[in-house]
Design a protein around this motif. Sequence first.
Motif, short mmCIF file in Angstrom:
data_model
loop_
_atom_site.label_atom_id
_atom_site.label_comp_id
_atom_site.label_asym_id
_atom_site.label_seq_id
_atom_site.Cartn_x
_atom_site.Cartn_y
_atom_site.Cartn_z
N UNK A 115 34.57 -24.58 3.77
CA UNK A 115 34.10 -25.96 3.70
C UNK A 115 35.05 -26.81 2.87
N UNK A 116 35.09 -28.10 3.19
CA UNK A 116 35.90 -29.01 2.38
C UNK A 116 35.32 -29.08 0.97
N UNK A 117 36.14 -29.50 0.02
CA UNK A 117 35.73 -29.52 -1.37
C UNK A 117 34.70 -30.59 -1.66
N UNK A 118 33.98 -30.39 -2.77
CA UNK A 118 32.98 -31.36 -3.21
C UNK A 118 32.98 -31.42 -4.73
N UNK A 183 20.01 -30.12 10.76
CA UNK A 183 21.41 -30.45 10.57
C UNK A 183 21.76 -31.81 11.18
N UNK A 184 22.62 -32.54 10.51
CA UNK A 184 23.14 -33.81 10.99
C UNK A 184 24.58 -33.58 11.41
N UNK A 185 24.96 -34.14 12.56
CA UNK A 185 26.33 -33.96 13.05
C UNK A 185 27.29 -34.76 12.19
N UNK A 186 28.27 -34.07 11.60
CA UNK A 186 29.20 -34.71 10.68
C UNK A 186 29.98 -35.87 11.29
N UNK A 187 30.64 -35.68 12.44
CA UNK A 187 31.41 -36.79 13.02
C UNK A 187 30.54 -37.99 13.37
N UNK A 228 34.57 -31.36 7.63
CA UNK A 228 35.85 -31.29 6.96
C UNK A 228 36.11 -32.42 5.99
N UNK A 229 35.07 -33.20 5.65
CA UNK A 229 35.24 -34.30 4.72
C UNK A 229 35.14 -33.80 3.28
N UNK A 230 36.01 -34.29 2.42
CA UNK A 230 35.84 -34.11 0.98
C UNK A 230 34.62 -34.93 0.56
N UNK A 231 33.73 -34.33 -0.21
CA UNK A 231 32.52 -35.03 -0.67
C UNK A 231 32.67 -35.36 -2.15
N UNK A 232 32.56 -36.63 -2.47
CA UNK A 232 32.56 -37.09 -3.86
C UNK A 232 31.18 -37.70 -4.12
N UNK A 233 30.40 -37.10 -5.00
CA UNK A 233 29.03 -37.53 -5.23
C UNK A 233 28.90 -38.21 -6.58
N UNK A 234 28.44 -39.45 -6.57
CA UNK A 234 28.08 -40.15 -7.80
C UNK A 234 26.61 -39.82 -8.06
#
Length: 349
Positions: A115-118, A183-187, A228-234
């Motif tokens: 998985x992409x990073x978070x 599940x939600x489709x990412x694209x 494949x998205x990097x997730x940045x969570x505030x």
Amino acid sequence: MTDVLLVLTDNTLHSDLARCAAAAGYTMVIGDAVSCRHDWLRACAVVVDADATAVLAVLHPPKRPAVVVVGASDDDPRAWQTGLALGAQGGFVLPDEEAGLVGALSEFRRPVRRPAGAVAVIGGHGGAGASSLAAAVALVAARDGERVLLLDADQSGAGADLILGVEDEPGLRWPDVTGETGAIAGPALRAALPGVGRVSVMTSARDDVEPLRPDTVLAVVDAGRSAGDVVVADVGREPGPVAAALVDSADFAVVVTTASVHSVAATRRTAARLVPERDVVLVVRGPSPGGLRASDVAAAIGLPLLGGYRPERALPQRCEGSGLSLRSRSPLTAAAQDVYRRLHAGAAR
């Protein structure tokens, strides 16, 4: 690096599984089914028993490969059925079928897309600058060619869309999304969100006061990472199931603070409530009215220091005009690059 086998079973099976893990070349990590998301997403393989499958069936973790069910010969056969619903790829009775389990674990040890990073960003106190740093990390990652999901779970803040200047763009906000249906489709999610460049933003609707639901937040995180998205969570500063889920899903957490005695005291409490016993680093925004160095602040709070940066006088004016934009030599950009480098290095391992 040795692959990790996540074990979510009763301790009576641990000795059998330790032999199987060693034979297949794994490092065994024992987890708790209730709070295993961090390791669930990253382990090469997962072993569950009847009790763990019952818990996971309620929590609905994201589907993943290389899950097997184990049990004793007299276990309830319904456990195998629940395991299949989780996507398990086999079931083994221990200790009789240890050889079969070793064979299955060995097959799982092949290159897979991780998985992409978070990363979870947390303000140690009000006004620390966590939301600005989270947005800056997203922009730095996008500048490096990543697709990024900037996830705003701080419902007491102004909103990530406002920080980036896309508050008037149409698109989904938190009230428009539900995790109840799975599940939600990412694209599809990415296409439906407002954003700027390669950064998509999930934030609250203006004046929305409904609390976020953990299942909704985690469904969005899983959608972003699976695409494949990097997730940045505030994350915000309030403890609760949403904050706990985001911190548990992240590769590491960043706590942001300023360099004063009062901010040190507040940040110590925030860290103790939100990130106990997790991989967490500290970023310090200066200057200090009392001459505290960033290393002094980190030592007083008890967190490892990632870096420090000074404020930018023109930044608020730029954000008011057209949203946050990064300048190559700005202190905020340098701090965001420090966070992204750490995230990128962890994803590459």
